[in-house]
Design an enzyme around this catalytic site. Structure first.
Site, PDB file in Angstrom:
ATOM      1  CG  ASN A  14      -2.238  -0.710   0.906  1.00  0.00           C
ATOM      2  OD1 ASN A  14      -3.061  -0.215   0.143  1.00  0.00           O
ATOM      3  ND2 ASN A  14      -2.398  -1.904   1.475  1.00  0.00           N
ATOM      4  CB  ILE A  93      -1.600   4.908  17.008  1.00  0.00           C
ATOM      5  CG1 ILE A  93      -1.120   4.266  15.698  1.00  0.00           C
ATOM      6  CG2 ILE A  93      -1.005   6.289  17.206  1.00  0.00           C
ATOM      7  CD1 ILE A  93      -1.211   5.136  14.487  1.00  0.00           C
ATOM      8  CG  HIS A 109      -9.969  -3.465   8.370  1.00  0.00           C
ATOM      9  ND1 HIS A 109      -9.123  -4.103   9.249  1.00  0.00           N
ATOM     10  CD2 HIS A 109     -11.035  -4.284   8.202  1.00  0.00           C
ATOM     11  CE1 HIS A 109      -9.660  -5.259   9.605  1.00  0.00           C
ATOM     12  NE2 HIS A 109     -10.815  -5.399   8.987  1.00  0.00           N
TER      13      HIS A 109
HETATM   14  C1  GAR Z   1      -3.426  -4.637   3.874  1.00  0.00           C
HETATM   15  O1  GAR Z   1      -4.348  -5.555   3.356  1.00  0.00           O
HETATM   16  C2  GAR Z   1      -4.097  -3.799   4.935  1.00  0.00           C
HETATM   17  O2  GAR Z   1      -5.439  -3.531   4.692  1.00  0.00           O
HETATM   18  C3  GAR Z   1      -3.958  -4.696   6.127  1.00  0.00           C
HETATM   19  O3  GAR Z   1      -2.677  -5.236   6.029  1.00  0.00           O
HETATM   20  C4  GAR Z   1      -2.335  -5.358   4.654  1.00  0.00           C
HETATM   21  C5  GAR Z   1      -0.978  -4.743   4.459  1.00  0.00           C
HETATM   22  O4  GAR Z   1      -0.492  -5.001   3.183  1.00  0.00           O
HETATM   23  N1  GAR Z   1      -4.163  -3.967   7.350  1.00  0.00           N
HETATM   24  C6  GAR Z   1      -4.799  -4.490   8.381  1.00  0.00           C
HETATM   25  O5  GAR Z   1      -5.228  -5.614   8.408  1.00  0.00           O
HETATM   26  C7  GAR Z   1      -4.930  -3.535   9.574  1.00  0.00           C
HETATM   27  N2  GAR Z   1      -5.842  -4.075  10.540  1.00  0.00           N
HETATM   28  P1  GAR Z   1       0.767  -4.196   2.644  1.00  0.00           P
HETATM   29  O6  GAR Z   1       1.837  -4.247   3.744  1.00  0.00           O
HETATM   30  O7  GAR Z   1       1.191  -4.969   1.428  1.00  0.00           O
HETATM   31  O8  GAR Z   1       0.335  -2.801   2.350  1.00  0.00           O
END
Ligand code: GAR
Length: 206
Positions: A14, A93, A109
């Protein structure tokens, strides 16, 4: 241009999508620091490759919450941070940081909150829970961070169908692609001060 800190714990795809949007001229923020609880996170490497300073900050390396929070605030101030973007950040946080950056901290999320969220709901578990529940749609939620997990006011949601053939992996892949396509819009809206928050309702152009 808003000075923005990115908090991450893992691969940072992301974060990469946000960097790409910045480079293509869609997103107007300066990523002044990348903060991670996990020094081995590939997302930190992505930051370094883009000349963004990385700070490793894990609660376990501090004697108390107070010391940890003070250091976090010090780092944010040292990098002139005006807003925070969580990009796969799996830690809560501290309240003092939430307070100082109220309505300026975004999280993404991989499901449609308030369902399938909360402590421990991350990664494949989220998608497996969606499938186990028999939900016919899933999607993404971008929300402002408050003092609890996955509970702050919702800024943006996008959804996709969950076909009968989906497993957690295929669903995860499609949801992640949706995240990459849309997260920047909410980040830009906060950076440009376009959002109005009234109670739990967030309005304004995305
Ligand atoms: C993403 O799918 C994000 O939505 C999730 O972790 C992943 C990170 O992917 N976040 C959560 O679950 C927060 N509760 P990335 O490191 O490849 O961006």
């Amino acid at each position: 241009m808003s000075n923005c800190a990115v908090f991450l714990s893992g691969g940072g795809s992301n974060f990469q999508a946000l960097i790409d949007r910045k480079n293509s001229g869609d997103l107007h923020v300066d990523f002044t620091v990348c903060i991670s609880n996990n020094s081995k996170a590939y997302g930190c490497e992505r930051a370094r490759k883009n000349g963004i300073p990385v700070v490793h900050l894990a609660r376990g390396r501090f004697g108390s919450n107070e010391e940890y929070t003070a250091r976090l605030l010090e780092v944010l101030s040292a990098h002139s941070v005006e807003m925070i973007v969580c990009a796969g950040y799996m830690k809560i946080i501290p309240a003092a940081v939430v307070e100082q950056y109220r309505n300026k901290i975004l999280n993404i999320h991989p499901a449609l909150l308030p369902s399938f969220g909360g402590k421990g709901m991350y990664g494949k578990r989220v998608h497996q829970a969606v499938l186990d529940h028999g939900a016919k749609v899933s999607g993404i939620t971008v929300h402002l961070i408050d003092e609890q997990y996955d509970s702050g006011p919702i800024v943006l949601q996008e959804c996709i169908p969950v076909p009968d053939t989906d497993d957690a992996e295929s669903l995860a892949g499609r949801v992640l692609a949706l995240e990459h396509a849309h997260y920047w819009r909410a980040v830009e809206a906060v950076a440009q001060n376009r959002l109005t928050i009234t109670g739990r309702r967030v309005t304004g152009e995305l």
